[in-house]
Motif scaffolding. Structure first.
Motif, PDB file in Angstrom:
ATOM      1  N   PRO A 160       0.821  -1.225   0.000  1.00  0.00           N
ATOM      2  CA  PRO A 160       0.000   0.000   0.000  1.00  0.00           C
ATOM      3  C   PRO A 160       0.846   1.263   0.000  1.00  0.00           C
ATOM      4  O   PRO A 160       1.913   1.315   0.605  1.00  0.00           O
ATOM      5  CB  PRO A 160      -0.815  -0.124   1.285  1.00  0.00           C
ATOM      6  CG  PRO A 160       0.008  -1.005   2.179  1.00  0.00           C
ATOM      7  CD  PRO A 160       0.723  -1.966   1.283  1.00  0.00           C
ATOM      8  N   ARG A 161       0.359   2.271  -0.705  1.00  0.00           N
ATOM      9  CA  ARG A 161       0.989   3.593  -0.729  1.00  0.00           C
ATOM     10  C   ARG A 161      -0.108   4.645  -0.666  1.00  0.00           C
ATOM     11  O   ARG A 161      -1.227   4.406  -1.116  1.00  0.00           O
ATOM     12  CB  ARG A 161       1.821   3.795  -1.995  1.00  0.00           C
ATOM     13  CG  ARG A 161       3.082   2.953  -2.059  1.00  0.00           C
ATOM     14  CD  ARG A 161       4.098   3.392  -1.016  1.00  0.00           C
ATOM     15  NE  ARG A 161       5.343   2.656  -1.133  1.00  0.00           N
ATOM     16  CZ  ARG A 161       5.555   1.455  -0.613  1.00  0.00           C
ATOM     17  NH1 ARG A 161       4.576   0.837   0.041  1.00  0.00           N
ATOM     18  NH2 ARG A 161       6.718   0.866  -0.735  1.00  0.00           N
ATOM     19  N   THR A 162       0.210   5.809  -0.131  1.00  0.00           N
ATOM     20  CA  THR A 162      -0.747   6.905  -0.038  1.00  0.00           C
ATOM     21  C   THR A 162      -0.223   8.098  -0.817  1.00  0.00           C
ATOM     22  O   THR A 162       0.962   8.438  -0.708  1.00  0.00           O
ATOM     23  CB  THR A 162      -0.983   7.301   1.430  1.00  0.00           C
ATOM     24  OG1 THR A 162      -1.485   6.171   2.158  1.00  0.00           O
ATOM     25  CG2 THR A 162      -2.006   8.422   1.520  1.00  0.00           C
ATOM     26  N   THR A 164      -1.612  12.158  -2.496  1.00  0.00           N
ATOM     27  CA  THR A 164      -2.651  13.174  -2.492  1.00  0.00           C
ATOM     28  C   THR A 164      -2.788  13.761  -3.895  1.00  0.00           C
ATOM     29  O   THR A 164      -1.807  14.207  -4.492  1.00  0.00           O
ATOM     30  CB  THR A 164      -2.321  14.293  -1.494  1.00  0.00           C
ATOM     31  OG1 THR A 164      -2.166  13.721  -0.185  1.00  0.00           O
ATOM     32  CG2 THR A 164      -3.428  15.332  -1.459  1.00  0.00           C
ATOM     33  N   LYS A 169      -6.743  12.515  -0.421  1.00  0.00           N
ATOM     34  CA  LYS A 169      -5.815  11.425  -0.120  1.00  0.00           C
ATOM     35  C   LYS A 169      -6.345  10.108  -0.663  1.00  0.00           C
ATOM     36  O   LYS A 169      -7.506   9.763  -0.451  1.00  0.00           O
ATOM     37  CB  LYS A 169      -5.593  11.304   1.395  1.00  0.00           C
ATOM     38  CG  LYS A 169      -4.608  12.309   1.958  1.00  0.00           C
ATOM     39  CD  LYS A 169      -4.224  11.952   3.379  1.00  0.00           C
ATOM     40  CE  LYS A 169      -3.120  12.872   3.896  1.00  0.00           C
ATOM     41  NZ  LYS A 169      -2.696  12.510   5.266  1.00  0.00           N
ATOM     42  N   LEU A 170      -5.465   9.404  -1.364  1.00  0.00           N
ATOM     43  CA  LEU A 170      -5.839   8.118  -1.943  1.00  0.00           C
ATOM     44  C   LEU A 170      -4.854   7.052  -1.485  1.00  0.00           C
ATOM     45  O   LEU A 170      -3.646   7.277  -1.447  1.00  0.00           O
ATOM     46  CB  LEU A 170      -5.825   8.186  -3.474  1.00  0.00           C
ATOM     47  CG  LEU A 170      -6.827   9.130  -4.139  1.00  0.00           C
ATOM     48  CD1 LEU A 170      -6.570   9.207  -5.629  1.00  0.00           C
ATOM     49  CD2 LEU A 170      -8.249   8.670  -3.867  1.00  0.00           C
ATOM     50  N   ARG A 171      -5.383   5.905  -1.141  1.00  0.00           N
ATOM     51  CA  ARG A 171      -4.552   4.771  -0.747  1.00  0.00           C
ATOM     52  C   ARG A 171      -4.639   3.728  -1.853  1.00  0.00           C
ATOM     53  O   ARG A 171      -5.729   3.251  -2.187  1.00  0.00           O
ATOM     54  CB  ARG A 171      -5.041   4.189   0.588  1.00  0.00           C
ATOM     55  CG  ARG A 171      -4.166   3.067   1.152  1.00  0.00           C
ATOM     56  CD  ARG A 171      -4.717   2.626   2.508  1.00  0.00           C
ATOM     57  NE  ARG A 171      -4.024   1.472   3.060  1.00  0.00           N
ATOM     58  CZ  ARG A 171      -2.932   1.543   3.797  1.00  0.00           C
ATOM     59  NH1 ARG A 171      -2.408   2.731   4.064  1.00  0.00           N
ATOM     60  NH2 ARG A 171      -2.357   0.453   4.284  1.00  0.00           N
TER      61      ARG A 171
END
Length: 310
Positions: A160-162, A164, A169-171
């Protein structure tokens, strides 16, 4: 009023397929998007032209009507325009091409600067497909672009990465083995659609940082392994660090400088192929001793003499 060649604007032939039109539109929309070209009036103008061309050519009915007009445009020009620049005159029946009697009001009648709102369509578009009284069809929202920077180890591990995008904000989950420059599409994460249409997509381009240890070629990796000249001459063992952990390799006696060894399955994961890995190639580079003592120099001289290389 000038004729707009929508095919030329998108850079496609008149017999282009729907997929070709879509591909050309996406490429140009990314190139001229306001987020990529802030405060650039020329890019903004091109962006609006590209959107207008896509609005027509991506819709079967609008494209049919536009193509029909294109065949008659020369006759329209020869007939001349009516008073005030309005189409008509010379017996040319413009009404067959217009919606609701045509008119040159801005589409939607507003003054919005939103490139996805109808207010920025040209007079040419409005005169054919309707003015303020028109009923615009549902249309997909604009696609967004973003970049995600990863280390080579990040790309090896995945996970997983986050990030913006436009304040949101998107994961996301990165699949192991992702390539530098690869684009990942997230549906419905772009701009909202118009008139009930679907949202656009978010395209995330992966950027991999250079790695000091490895050179990557597809799913294969190459790394330099320093080996002392003594071990290269006499043979021995050496531990090599890999992404999957340390591996002990055997070095044969009298191994030449630049020898390549292959470790099967110790390379990079194959993208979206669970359990499959490339190979790791080791390039052995011999290291020479430094700061020799007089005794060491004498021994090396003795060896050179024995081999007639002094």
């Amino acid at each position: 009023m000038d004729y707009k060649d929508y095919y030329k604007i998108l850079g496609v032939e008149k017999n282009a397929t729907t997929d070709q039109i879509k591909k050309a539109y996406r490429k140009l929309a990314r190139q001229y998007h306001p987020d990529v070209n802030p405060n650039d009036p020329n890019a903004e103008r091109k962006f609006k032209e590209v959107n207008e061309a896509n609005e027509v050519l991506s819709d079967e009915e609008k494209r049919r009507k536009y193509d029909q007009l294109g065949a008659d445009w020369q006759r329209y020009q020869q007939a001349g325009a009516g008073r005030g620049g309005q189409p008509g005159g010379g017996g040319f029946d413009w009404s067959q091409y217009t919606q609701g009697g045509g008119g040159f009001e801005g589409f939607g009648g507003g003054g919005s600067n939103d490139p996805f709102g109808g207010a920025d369509f040209s007079d040419f578009f409005s005169s054919i497909f309707g003015g303020a009284g028109g009923s615009p069809r549902p249309a997909a929202g604009q696609d967004y672009q973003a970049e995600l920077e990863l280390t080579l180890e990040d790309a090896y591990q995945g996970g997983p990465r986050t990030l913006t995008v436009n304040g949101k904000k998107l994961r996301i989950n990165i699949q192991p083995g992702v390539e530098d420059g690869q684009t990942i599409r997230l549906r419905d994460q772009g701009a909202p659609g118009r008139n009930g249409g679907p949202s656009g997509s978010l395209y995330i381009t992966i950027r991999l940082q250079p790695d000091a240890r490895y050179t990557r070629t597809g799913a294969d990796l190459t790394m330099d392994v320093p080996v002392s000249i003594y071990k290269a001459l006499l043979g021995g063992e050496q531990v090599v660090d890999t992404f999957s952990g340390p591996v002990k390799i055997k070095i044969k006696p009298e191994t030449p400088n630049g020898t390549r060894l292959r470790l099967r399955g110790k390379g990079f994961p194959v993208y979206k192929q669970a359990g499959q890995f490339g190979d790791l190639y080791l390039r052995l580079t011999l290291t020479l001793p430094q700061n020799l003592t007089e005794e060491e120099k004498a021994l090396i001289q003795q060896l050179a003499t024995l081999r007639n290389e002094a």
